[in-house]
Design an enzyme around this catalytic site. Structure first.
Site, PDB file in Angstrom:
ATOM      1  N   LYS A 103     -11.686  59.081 -38.821  1.00  0.00           N
ATOM      2  CA  LYS A 103     -12.301  59.172 -40.141  1.00  0.00           C
ATOM      3  C   LYS A 103     -13.580  58.330 -40.124  1.00  0.00           C
ATOM      4  O   LYS A 103     -13.588  57.292 -39.475  1.00  0.00           O
ATOM      5  CB  LYS A 103     -11.340  58.631 -41.210  1.00  0.00           C
ATOM      6  CG  LYS A 103     -10.017  59.396 -41.269  1.00  0.00           C
ATOM      7  CD  LYS A 103      -9.014  58.664 -42.178  1.00  0.00           C
ATOM      8  CE  LYS A 103      -7.625  59.287 -42.020  1.00  0.00           C
ATOM      9  NZ  LYS A 103      -6.580  58.606 -42.815  1.00  0.00           N
ATOM     10  N   SER A 123      -2.844  59.938 -40.735  1.00  0.00           N
ATOM     11  CA  SER A 123      -3.117  58.504 -40.679  1.00  0.00           C
ATOM     12  C   SER A 123      -3.783  58.164 -39.362  1.00  0.00           C
ATOM     13  O   SER A 123      -3.430  58.710 -38.322  1.00  0.00           O
ATOM     14  CB  SER A 123      -1.804  57.717 -40.797  1.00  0.00           C
ATOM     15  OG  SER A 123      -2.032  56.348 -40.515  1.00  0.00           O
ATOM     16  N   ALA A 124      -4.726  57.226 -39.417  1.00  0.00           N
ATOM     17  CA  ALA A 124      -5.389  56.758 -38.200  1.00  0.00           C
ATOM     18  C   ALA A 124      -4.500  55.796 -37.422  1.00  0.00           C
ATOM     19  O   ALA A 124      -4.817  55.405 -36.305  1.00  0.00           O
ATOM     20  CB  ALA A 124      -6.689  56.052 -38.561  1.00  0.00           C
ATOM     21  N   LYS A 157     -11.088  50.220 -44.073  1.00  0.00           N
ATOM     22  CA  LYS A 157      -9.972  51.077 -44.484  1.00  0.00           C
ATOM     23  C   LYS A 157     -10.134  52.478 -43.906  1.00  0.00           C
ATOM     24  O   LYS A 157     -11.190  53.096 -44.066  1.00  0.00           O
ATOM     25  CB  LYS A 157      -9.877  51.144 -46.012  1.00  0.00           C
ATOM     26  CG  LYS A 157      -9.309  49.881 -46.624  1.00  0.00           C
ATOM     27  CD  LYS A 157      -9.020  50.089 -48.102  1.00  0.00           C
ATOM     28  CE  LYS A 157      -8.542  48.800 -48.740  1.00  0.00           C
ATOM     29  NZ  LYS A 157      -8.462  48.941 -50.203  1.00  0.00           N
ATOM     30  N   THR A 201       0.467  48.935 -47.084  1.00  0.00           N
ATOM     31  CA  THR A 201       0.205  48.230 -45.828  1.00  0.00           C
ATOM     32  C   THR A 201      -1.267  47.884 -45.657  1.00  0.00           C
ATOM     33  O   THR A 201      -1.609  47.119 -44.757  1.00  0.00           O
ATOM     34  CB  THR A 201       0.667  49.073 -44.626  1.00  0.00           C
ATOM     35  OG1 THR A 201       0.385  50.428 -44.940  1.00  0.00           O
ATOM     36  CG2 THR A 201       2.139  48.890 -44.360  1.00  0.00           C
ATOM     37  N   ASP A 236      -2.675  60.338 -46.556  1.00  0.00           N
ATOM     38  CA  ASP A 236      -2.955  59.149 -45.776  1.00  0.00           C
ATOM     39  C   ASP A 236      -1.710  58.266 -45.914  1.00  0.00           C
ATOM     40  O   ASP A 236      -0.894  58.470 -46.822  1.00  0.00           O
ATOM     41  CB  ASP A 236      -4.197  58.455 -46.364  1.00  0.00           C
ATOM     42  CG  ASP A 236      -4.485  57.125 -45.707  1.00  0.00           C
ATOM     43  OD1 ASP A 236      -4.376  57.039 -44.474  1.00  0.00           O
ATOM     44  OD2 ASP A 236      -4.821  56.167 -46.444  1.00  0.00           O
ATOM     45  N   LEU A 237      -1.542  57.309 -45.022  1.00  0.00           N
ATOM     46  CA  LEU A 237      -0.360  56.437 -45.107  1.00  0.00           C
ATOM     47  C   LEU A 237      -0.691  55.074 -45.733  1.00  0.00           C
ATOM     48  O   LEU A 237      -0.238  54.758 -46.836  1.00  0.00           O
ATOM     49  CB  LEU A 237       0.229  56.231 -43.700  1.00  0.00           C
ATOM     50  CG  LEU A 237       1.357  55.207 -43.603  1.00  0.00           C
ATOM     51  CD1 LEU A 237       2.604  55.694 -44.334  1.00  0.00           C
ATOM     52  CD2 LEU A 237       1.691  54.912 -42.140  1.00  0.00           C
ATOM     53  N   ASP A 238      -1.513  54.303 -44.987  1.00  0.00           N
ATOM     54  CA  ASP A 238      -1.787  52.925 -45.405  1.00  0.00           C
ATOM     55  C   ASP A 238      -2.583  52.901 -46.706  1.00  0.00           C
ATOM     56  O   ASP A 238      -3.712  53.382 -46.748  1.00  0.00           O
ATOM     57  CB  ASP A 238      -2.589  52.198 -44.316  1.00  0.00           C
ATOM     58  CG  ASP A 238      -1.814  52.067 -43.010  1.00  0.00           C
ATOM     59  OD1 ASP A 238      -0.652  51.648 -43.061  1.00  0.00           O
ATOM     60  OD2 ASP A 238      -2.387  52.382 -41.944  1.00  0.00           O
ATOM     61  N   GLU A 255      -6.166  60.058 -50.410  1.00  0.00           N
ATOM     62  CA  GLU A 255      -6.732  58.915 -49.677  1.00  0.00           C
ATOM     63  C   GLU A 255      -7.065  57.737 -50.583  1.00  0.00           C
ATOM     64  O   GLU A 255      -7.437  57.914 -51.732  1.00  0.00           O
ATOM     65  CB  GLU A 255      -8.056  59.354 -49.020  1.00  0.00           C
ATOM     66  CG  GLU A 255      -7.920  59.818 -47.584  1.00  0.00           C
ATOM     67  CD  GLU A 255      -7.707  58.668 -46.599  1.00  0.00           C
ATOM     68  OE1 GLU A 255      -7.793  57.487 -46.997  1.00  0.00           O
ATOM     69  OE2 GLU A 255      -7.458  58.972 -45.424  1.00  0.00           O
ATOM     70  N   ASP A 256      -6.991  56.529 -50.008  1.00  0.00           N
ATOM     71  CA  ASP A 256      -7.394  55.325 -50.745  1.00  0.00           C
ATOM     72  C   ASP A 256      -8.704  54.757 -50.203  1.00  0.00           C
ATOM     73  O   ASP A 256      -9.206  53.771 -50.727  1.00  0.00           O
ATOM     74  CB  ASP A 256      -6.319  54.233 -50.639  1.00  0.00           C
ATOM     75  CG  ASP A 256      -6.214  53.673 -49.229  1.00  0.00           C
ATOM     76  OD1 ASP A 256      -6.232  54.480 -48.263  1.00  0.00           O
ATOM     77  OD2 ASP A 256      -6.149  52.442 -49.078  1.00  0.00           O
TER      78      ASP A 256
HETATM   79  C1  BG6 Z   1      -5.581  53.106 -41.028  1.00  0.00           C
HETATM   80  C2  BG6 Z   1      -5.883  51.828 -41.750  1.00  0.00           C
HETATM   81  O1  BG6 Z   1      -4.593  53.797 -41.716  1.00  0.00           O
HETATM   82  O2  BG6 Z   1      -5.130  52.859 -39.699  1.00  0.00           O
HETATM   83  C3  BG6 Z   1      -6.842  50.971 -40.940  1.00  0.00           C
HETATM   84  O3  BG6 Z   1      -6.438  52.119 -43.006  1.00  0.00           O
HETATM   85  C4  BG6 Z   1      -6.312  50.781 -39.526  1.00  0.00           C
HETATM   86  O4  BG6 Z   1      -6.998  49.743 -41.582  1.00  0.00           O
HETATM   87  C5  BG6 Z   1      -6.049  52.139 -38.882  1.00  0.00           C
HETATM   88  O5  BG6 Z   1      -7.254  50.080 -38.732  1.00  0.00           O
HETATM   89  C6  BG6 Z   1      -5.502  52.031 -37.463  1.00  0.00           C
HETATM   90  O6  BG6 Z   1      -4.238  51.439 -37.513  1.00  0.00           O
HETATM   91  P1  BG6 Z   1      -3.457  50.850 -36.278  1.00  0.00           P
HETATM   92  O7  BG6 Z   1      -2.104  50.534 -36.870  1.00  0.00           O
HETATM   93  O8  BG6 Z   1      -3.376  51.919 -35.247  1.00  0.00           O
HETATM   94  O9  BG6 Z   1      -4.196  49.652 -35.794  1.00  0.00           O
HETATM   95 MG    MG Z   2      -5.587  54.278 -46.265  1.00  0.00          MG
END
Ligand code: BG6
Ligand code: MG
Length: 221
Positions: free
Chosen positions: A147, A116-117, A44, A16, A8-10, A171-172
């Site tokens: 997710k 990552s989403a 998240k 972030t 996962d990224l964030d 993942e977090d």
């Molecule tokens: C996920 C985050 O990685 O990405 C979420 O944990 C976030 O908080 C989601 O809503 C979507 O991100 P973005 O940058 O496309 O709005």
């Molecule tokens: Mg995350």
């Protein structure tokens, strides 16, 4: 035994998650909705529109009075808040232990995927200067379900050409751990053991991630 590790990224590669929180909080305040860290925990890993829907569901009418256009405008406003907040992110914001893990994986010949989403993932990877470590970035635009559905992790495994059973996901978020488990992968959670209780192996922070520990726990599954 490990064929790939899918990150996962964030909140895992970089912190972030705090900027997403801040950006949603700014929007929620404009809408007169109370927003705190506990509420944020549910967002998240969840994609932008689904997150907005969760926030609007705190309104007395659950947000039913709003048109899709209005919702899209708010989602965009949140994203503008977020983009402003991440403008100065650079490699100093890579979380502790992540580069060591990337190097260990590279040395072991284990490919790295990103699940990552976020639509901002590409920008962040560039700013963090970690693009060269990552073999495959699964595009959230191209998966049917976000997710906690397994889609994005399965997509990353498919693009890497590996068997999900031999993949590790990191993942977090609770939704993220669920996604990894539903994909049939070995789930490593980073953070609160109670929130991430469905993970196969949990570390409190990224600095505690190590390839040898992950291997050891995976061998015992
Ligand atoms: C996920 C985050 O990685 O990405 C979420 O944990 C976030 O908080 C989601 O809503 C979507 O991100 P973005 O940058 O496309 O709005
Ligand atoms: Mg995350």
């Amino acid at each position: 035994e490990i064929q790939a590790v899918i990150f996962d990224l964030d909140g895992v590669i970089t912190d972030t998650a705090k900027y997403h929180y801040e950006a949603w909080k700014q929007l929620a305040e404009e809408l007169g909705i109370h927003f705190d860290l506990e509420f944020n925990e549910q967002l998240k890993g969840i994609d932008r529109m689904a997150s907005l829907e969760k926030i609007l569901s705190a309104l007395p009418d659950g947000g039913a009075a709003f048109t899709l256009e209005q919702k899209q405008e708010w989602a965009e406003r949140k994203n503008n808040n977020y983009k402003r907040l991440i403008q100065t992110v650079d490699k100093s914001e890579i979380l502790p232990g992540i580069l060591d893990l990337f190097h260990d994986l590279e040395y072991a010949g284990i490919p790295i995927g990103l699940a990552s989403a976020s639509r901002n993932a590409g920008t962040l990877l560039r700013q963090l200067k970690v693009e060269s470590y990552i073999h495959v970035i699964a595009d959230p635009e191209n998966v049917a379900h976000g997710k906690p559905a397994p889609d994005i992790f399965l997509k990353a495994a498919e693009e890497l050409g590996v068997d999900p059973h031999y993949c590790v996901g990191i993942e977090d978020a609770e939704a993220g751990v669920q996604a990894i488990k539903s994909a049939g992968m070995f789930a490593v959670g980073v953070g609160d053991a109670e929130i991430l209780s469905k993970a196969d192996y949990i570390v409190p922070e990224t600095s505690k991630l190590s390839l040898s520990d992950i291997k050891q726990h995976m061998a015992g599954r």
